[in-house]
Enzyme design. Structure first.
Site, PDB file in Angstrom:
ATOM      1  N   ASN A  69      -3.775   5.887  -2.325  1.00 25.15           N
ATOM      2  CA  ASN A  69      -3.399   6.066  -0.922  1.00 25.15           C
ATOM      3  C   ASN A  69      -2.689   7.391  -0.663  1.00 25.15           C
ATOM      4  O   ASN A  69      -2.787   7.955   0.422  1.00 25.15           O
ATOM      5  CB  ASN A  69      -2.533   4.901  -0.436  1.00 25.15           C
ATOM      6  CG  ASN A  69      -3.391   3.701  -0.099  1.00 25.15           C
ATOM      7  OD1 ASN A  69      -4.602   3.818   0.033  1.00 25.15           O
ATOM      8  ND2 ASN A  69      -2.775   2.543   0.031  1.00 25.15           N
ATOM      9  N   HIS A  78      -1.742  -3.186  -7.083  1.00 23.35           N
ATOM     10  CA  HIS A  78      -2.360  -2.708  -5.834  1.00 23.35           C
ATOM     11  C   HIS A  78      -3.889  -2.759  -5.928  1.00 23.35           C
ATOM     12  O   HIS A  78      -4.495  -2.042  -6.715  1.00 23.35           O
ATOM     13  CB  HIS A  78      -1.878  -1.281  -5.522  1.00 23.35           C
ATOM     14  CG  HIS A  78      -2.343  -0.813  -4.190  1.00 23.35           C
ATOM     15  ND1 HIS A  78      -2.817   0.450  -3.950  1.00 23.35           N
ATOM     16  CD2 HIS A  78      -2.440  -1.471  -2.999  1.00 23.35           C
ATOM     17  CE1 HIS A  78      -3.161   0.557  -2.687  1.00 23.35           C
ATOM     18  NE2 HIS A  78      -2.950  -0.595  -2.097  1.00 23.35           N
ATOM     19  N   GLU A 105      -4.236  -0.623  -9.275  1.00 27.50           N
ATOM     20  CA  GLU A 105      -3.123   0.230  -9.699  1.00 27.50           C
ATOM     21  C   GLU A 105      -1.996  -0.702 -10.144  1.00 27.50           C
ATOM     22  O   GLU A 105      -1.580  -1.588  -9.378  1.00 27.50           O
ATOM     23  CB  GLU A 105      -2.661   1.127  -8.540  1.00 27.50           C
ATOM     24  CG  GLU A 105      -3.687   2.187  -8.187  1.00 27.50           C
ATOM     25  CD  GLU A 105      -3.329   3.001  -6.948  1.00 27.50           C
ATOM     26  OE1 GLU A 105      -3.579   4.219  -6.951  1.00 27.50           O
ATOM     27  OE2 GLU A 105      -2.818   2.424  -5.958  1.00 27.50           O
ATOM     28  N   SER A 129       0.828  -1.213   0.000  1.00 25.43           N
ATOM     29  CA  SER A 129       0.000   0.000   0.000  1.00 25.43           C
ATOM     30  C   SER A 129       0.854   1.251   0.000  1.00 25.43           C
ATOM     31  O   SER A 129       0.350   2.336  -0.262  1.00 25.43           O
ATOM     32  CB  SER A 129      -0.849   0.040   1.271  1.00 25.43           C
ATOM     33  OG  SER A 129      -1.672  -1.062   1.351  1.00 25.43           O
TER      34      SER A 129
HETATM   35  N1  CAA Z   1     -17.224 -10.269  -1.813  1.00 26.42           N
HETATM   36  C1  CAA Z   1     -18.165 -10.171  -2.763  1.00 26.42           C
HETATM   37  N2  CAA Z   1     -19.123  -9.213  -2.765  1.00 26.42           N
HETATM   38  C2  CAA Z   1     -19.120  -8.338  -1.735  1.00 26.42           C
HETATM   39  C3  CAA Z   1     -18.169  -8.372  -0.701  1.00 26.42           C
HETATM   40  C4  CAA Z   1     -17.184  -9.372  -0.779  1.00 26.42           C
HETATM   41  N3  CAA Z   1     -16.206  -9.451   0.144  1.00 26.42           N
HETATM   42  N4  CAA Z   1     -18.427  -7.334   0.159  1.00 26.42           N
HETATM   43  C5  CAA Z   1     -19.511  -6.693  -0.322  1.00 26.42           C
HETATM   44  N5  CAA Z   1     -19.918  -7.302  -1.457  1.00 26.42           N
HETATM   45  C6  CAA Z   1     -21.015  -6.876  -2.338  1.00 26.42           C
HETATM   46  C7  CAA Z   1     -22.377  -7.162  -1.765  1.00 26.42           C
HETATM   47  O1  CAA Z   1     -22.803  -8.469  -2.086  1.00 26.42           O
HETATM   48  C8  CAA Z   1     -23.215  -6.086  -2.440  1.00 26.42           C
HETATM   49  O2  CAA Z   1     -23.542  -6.509  -3.777  1.00 26.42           O
HETATM   50  P1  CAA Z   1     -24.781  -5.885  -4.608  1.00 26.42           P
HETATM   51  O3  CAA Z   1     -24.470  -4.441  -4.835  1.00 26.42           O
HETATM   52  O4  CAA Z   1     -24.805  -6.691  -5.863  1.00 26.42           O
HETATM   53  O5  CAA Z   1     -25.972  -6.065  -3.737  1.00 26.42           O
HETATM   54  C9  CAA Z   1     -22.275  -4.900  -2.540  1.00 26.42           C
HETATM   55  O6  CAA Z   1     -20.954  -5.448  -2.452  1.00 26.42           O
HETATM   56  C10 CAA Z   1     -22.475  -3.914  -1.424  1.00 26.42           C
HETATM   57  O7  CAA Z   1     -22.285  -4.600  -0.180  1.00 26.42           O
HETATM   58  P2  CAA Z   1     -23.234  -4.427   1.088  1.00 26.42           P
HETATM   59  O8  CAA Z   1     -24.663  -4.261   0.655  1.00 26.42           O
HETATM   60  O9  CAA Z   1     -22.921  -5.536   2.052  1.00 26.42           O
HETATM   61  O10 CAA Z   1     -22.718  -3.123   1.837  1.00 26.42           O
HETATM   62  P3  CAA Z   1     -22.634  -1.618   1.376  1.00 26.42           P
HETATM   63  O11 CAA Z   1     -23.622  -1.260   0.341  1.00 26.42           O
HETATM   64  O12 CAA Z   1     -22.625  -0.890   2.656  1.00 26.42           O
HETATM   65  O13 CAA Z   1     -21.177  -1.522   0.695  1.00 26.42           O
HETATM   66  C11 CAA Z   1     -18.826  -1.370   0.647  1.00 26.42           C
HETATM   67  C12 CAA Z   1     -20.038  -1.957   1.363  1.00 26.42           C
HETATM   68  C13 CAA Z   1     -18.709  -1.951  -0.746  1.00 26.42           C
HETATM   69  C14 CAA Z   1     -17.610  -1.764   1.470  1.00 26.42           C
HETATM   70  C15 CAA Z   1     -18.992   0.207   0.544  1.00 26.42           C
HETATM   71  O14 CAA Z   1     -19.273   0.739   1.805  1.00 26.42           O
HETATM   72  C16 CAA Z   1     -17.764   0.885   0.001  1.00 26.42           C
HETATM   73  O15 CAA Z   1     -17.550   0.937  -1.199  1.00 26.42           O
HETATM   74  N6  CAA Z   1     -16.937   1.457   0.908  1.00 26.42           N
HETATM   75  C17 CAA Z   1     -15.695   2.141   0.549  1.00 26.42           C
HETATM   76  C18 CAA Z   1     -14.600   1.132   0.388  1.00 26.42           C
HETATM   77  C19 CAA Z   1     -13.299   1.778  -0.013  1.00 26.42           C
HETATM   78  O16 CAA Z   1     -13.155   2.991  -0.156  1.00 26.42           O
HETATM   79  N7  CAA Z   1     -12.303   0.931  -0.208  1.00 26.42           N
HETATM   80  C20 CAA Z   1     -10.953   1.388  -0.501  1.00 26.42           C
HETATM   81  C21 CAA Z   1     -10.182   1.408   0.747  1.00 26.42           C
HETATM   82  S1  CAA Z   1      -8.526   1.918   0.474  1.00 26.42           S
HETATM   83  C22 CAA Z   1      -7.711   0.500   0.181  1.00 26.42           C
HETATM   84  O17 CAA Z   1      -8.207  -0.578   0.222  1.00 26.42           O
HETATM   85  C23 CAA Z   1      -6.282   0.700  -0.198  1.00 26.42           C
HETATM   86  C24 CAA Z   1      -5.275   0.428   0.814  1.00 26.42           C
HETATM   87  O18 CAA Z   1      -4.198   0.018   0.446  1.00 26.42           O
HETATM   88  C25 CAA Z   1      -5.433   0.785   2.234  1.00 26.42           C
END
Ligand code: CAA
Length: 309
Positions: A215, A165, A177, A144
């Site tokens: 990031n 990434h 990425e 990251s």
């Molecule tokens: N596997 C498969 N599908 C998944 C899943 C998983 N692990 N987790 C969630 N889903 C799917 C669900 O089945 C759902 O599908 P549909 O849209 O088809 O119904 C969809 O994703 C949405 O999930 P939920 O309904 O359970 O929950 P939500 O609507 O609250 O969304 C979330 C959850 C996708 C996490 C959303 O809140 C989100 O996009 N959050 C931001 C995440 C983000 O910014 N990530 C980047 C972080 S930075 C990083 O990762 C980099 C680093 O190096 C630190």
């Protein structure tokens, strides 16, 4: 002696693109990211071996992958349960686990490392794998925040080393990425781009610079939110609501921190603040340090900025 096939493809356009066709993938690290990458690779037809030193982590990862895939199948194949079951079975058959990276990599086209954000640990891992992996095998780190060039320096395959990434949750986030260092060959870069495409992801590339694109922008934003909270400018709940409703972000900065893991965020920020001690953007946060010291890493430990059941 083992025989490893090295496939080279040529595109049909006049500017022919050569890339290694990646079929067998080794993913090192059975945590959230490793398991997520394994899930996506297996469900897009790749033979995946997930490797970790801890067998319990591997078993938990496989259980998690199966649970997530069942959720996907339920929605995607709502009208065709038999096709859904077949998809699930095929994807799960594509997943193996191992605690012996050295033997697994002997039959792999690509190694994706998703272990702890520690340069020395990553260098040691890749240095060891470099001695046993076939010549064609591409190495990639899901770091990251660390330099791909620094991680690759422990190997003799600088031309077959790059960054891949992913974002959490890997099955949902559409971006990868793809990072080339100054030594990464065009063939390796194209292979990584093609692999990302095969996973159904959209890729962007940028220089091998700390935090790459996402990031580098995301972490300072989150840390600024934490500093607002430390100063008492706003509650964490209000800051989260503000960013969700005011900017349309799916999670506020505190929810996202808990989701990503406060330990991961601290690793990243510690590295950057050590490299840039005079830059206030990377200054230490008392609240973050305290939570991490207490083992409150976020969702995965049941408590971070918020408590989880
Ligand atoms: N596997 C498969 N599908 C998944 C899943 C998983 N692990 N987790 C969630 N889903 C799917 C669900 O089945 C759902 O599908 P549909 O849209 O088809 O119904 C969809 O994703 C949405 O999930 P939920 O309904 O359970 O929950 P939500 O609507 O609250 O969304 C979330 C959850 C996708 C996490 C959303 O809140 C989100 O996009 N959050 C931001 C995440 C983000 O910014 N990530 C980047 C972080 S930075 C990083 O990762 C980099 C680093 O190096 C630190």
């Amino acid at each position: 002696m083992a025989f490893f096939t090295h496939h080279i493809c040529r595109g049909l356009s006049s500017s022919a693109v050569r890339h290694v066709v990646i079929k067998n993938v080794t993913i090192i690290g059975g945590g959230q990211m490793g398991a997520g990458i394994a899930q996506v690779a297996a469900s897009t037809g790749h033979a995946v071996t997930l490797v970790d030193t801890n067998e319990d982590i591997l078993k938990k990862a496989v259980k998690g992958i199966e649970g997530n895939l069942k959720r996907v199948v339920k929605k995607k194949f709502a009208d065709k349960p038999e096709a859904g079951e077949e998809f699930l079975q095929k994807a799960m058959q594509n997943v193996s686990i191992s605690t012996d990276a050295g033997s697994v990599v002997q039959g792999t086209d690509l190694v994706v490392e998703a272990i702890v954000e520690n340069l020395k640990v990553k260098q040691d891992l890749f240095g060891g794998l470099d001695k046993v992996a076939p010549a064609h095998t591409i190495f990639a780190s899901n770091t990251s925040s660390l330099s791909i060039t620094d991680i690759a320096s422990s190997t003799n395959r600088l031309d077959r080393f790059g960054g891949l990434h992913f974002f959490n949750p890997v099955p949902v986030m559409r971006l990868v990425e793809v990072i080339a260092t100054s030594s990464t060959s065009q063939e390796t870069f194209d292979s990584l781009l093609n692999f990302s495409k095969m996973l159904g992801k959209t890729s962007v590339s940028c220089k091998d610079t700390p935090g790459f694109i996402v990031n580098r922008l995301l972490l300072p934003y989150i840390l600024d939110a934490v500093r607002m909270y430390e100063r008492g400018d706003g509650s964490k709940e209000d800051i989260d609501i503000a960013m969700k409703l005011g900017c349309g972000y799916p999670m506020g900065p505190f929810e996202l921190s808990d989701y990503v893991g406060l330990d991961t965020m601290k690793f990243i920020m510690d590295g950057w603040s050590a490299a840039n001690p005079d830059n206030p953007m990377f200054a230490q946060s008392e609240v973050l340090n305290k939570l991490v010291a207490e083992g409150k890493f976020g969702k995965k430990t049941g408590e971070g900025f918020y408590k989880y059941n």
